[in-house]
Design a protein around this motif. Structure first.
Motif, PDB file in Angstrom:
ATOM      1  N   PHE A  11      46.931  37.233  35.164  1.00  0.00           N
ATOM      2  CA  PHE A  11      46.761  37.445  36.589  1.00  0.00           C
ATOM      3  C   PHE A  11      45.878  38.659  36.803  1.00  0.00           C
ATOM      4  O   PHE A  11      45.600  39.407  35.874  1.00  0.00           O
ATOM      5  CB  PHE A  11      48.106  37.621  37.301  1.00  0.00           C
ATOM      6  N   GLU A  12      45.428  38.844  38.034  1.00  0.00           N
ATOM      7  CA  GLU A  12      44.617  39.993  38.403  1.00  0.00           C
ATOM      8  C   GLU A  12      45.393  40.824  39.406  1.00  0.00           C
ATOM      9  O   GLU A  12      46.015  40.281  40.322  1.00  0.00           O
ATOM     10  CB  GLU A  12      43.302  39.548  39.038  1.00  0.00           C
ATOM     11  N   LEU A  13      45.350  42.123  39.230  1.00  0.00           N
ATOM     12  CA  LEU A  13      46.016  43.029  40.171  1.00  0.00           C
ATOM     13  C   LEU A  13      45.128  43.244  41.388  1.00  0.00           C
ATOM     14  O   LEU A  13      43.903  43.305  41.266  1.00  0.00           O
ATOM     15  CB  LEU A  13      46.293  44.375  39.498  1.00  0.00           C
ATOM     16  N   PRO A  14      45.725  43.396  42.564  1.00  0.00           N
ATOM     17  CA  PRO A  14      44.941  43.726  43.745  1.00  0.00           C
ATOM     18  C   PRO A  14      44.265  45.092  43.568  1.00  0.00           C
ATOM     19  O   PRO A  14      44.702  45.921  42.762  1.00  0.00           O
ATOM     20  CB  PRO A  14      45.975  43.791  44.872  1.00  0.00           C
ATOM     21  N   GLU A  15      43.242  45.320  44.326  1.00  0.00           N
ATOM     22  CA  GLU A  15      42.502  46.576  44.261  1.00  0.00           C
ATOM     23  C   GLU A  15      43.438  47.771  44.430  1.00  0.00           C
ATOM     24  O   GLU A  15      44.320  47.768  45.290  1.00  0.00           O
ATOM     25  CB  GLU A  15      41.439  46.621  45.359  1.00  0.00           C
ATOM     26  N   GLY A  16      43.270  48.745  43.578  1.00  0.00           N
ATOM     27  CA  GLY A  16      44.066  49.959  43.652  1.00  0.00           C
ATOM     28  C   GLY A  16      45.286  49.965  42.747  1.00  0.00           C
ATOM     29  O   GLY A  16      45.813  51.008  42.429  1.00  0.00           O
ATOM     30  N   TRP A  17      45.774  48.804  42.355  1.00  0.00           N
ATOM     31  CA  TRP A  17      46.943  48.713  41.483  1.00  0.00           C
ATOM     32  C   TRP A  17      46.519  48.875  40.034  1.00  0.00           C
ATOM     33  O   TRP A  17      45.460  48.420  39.627  1.00  0.00           O
ATOM     34  CB  TRP A  17      47.638  47.374  41.669  1.00  0.00           C
ATOM     35  N   ARG A  18      47.376  49.517  39.237  1.00  0.00           N
ATOM     36  CA  ARG A  18      47.089  49.761  37.818  1.00  0.00           C
ATOM     37  C   ARG A  18      48.321  49.445  36.979  1.00  0.00           C
ATOM     38  O   ARG A  18      49.452  49.713  37.398  1.00  0.00           O
ATOM     39  CB  ARG A  18      46.722  51.234  37.596  1.00  0.00           C
ATOM     40  N   PRO A  19      48.106  48.896  35.776  1.00  0.00           N
ATOM     41  CA  PRO A  19      49.237  48.686  34.880  1.00  0.00           C
ATOM     42  C   PRO A  19      49.873  50.026  34.506  1.00  0.00           C
ATOM     43  O   PRO A  19      49.186  51.053  34.458  1.00  0.00           O
ATOM     44  CB  PRO A  19      48.624  48.030  33.641  1.00  0.00           C
TER      45      PRO A  19
END
Length: 42
Positions: A11-19
């Protein structure tokens, strides 16, 4: 230690989110954790 998922996911994280490392996020049994550096009030 992170929990392994029974199936692979992608999946891809929304902008601004980080693992984030689950242990550091207070969720040591999580398979994946993401954080936003500027959370809202909710």
């Amino acid at each position: 230690m992170p929990t392994a998922l029974p199936v692979p996911i992608q999946f891809e994280l929304p902008e601004g989110w980080r693992p984030a490392p689950p242990d550091e996020a207070g969720a040591p049994r999580a398979a994946f954790v993401a954080r936003h550096p500027h959370p809202d009030a909710g």
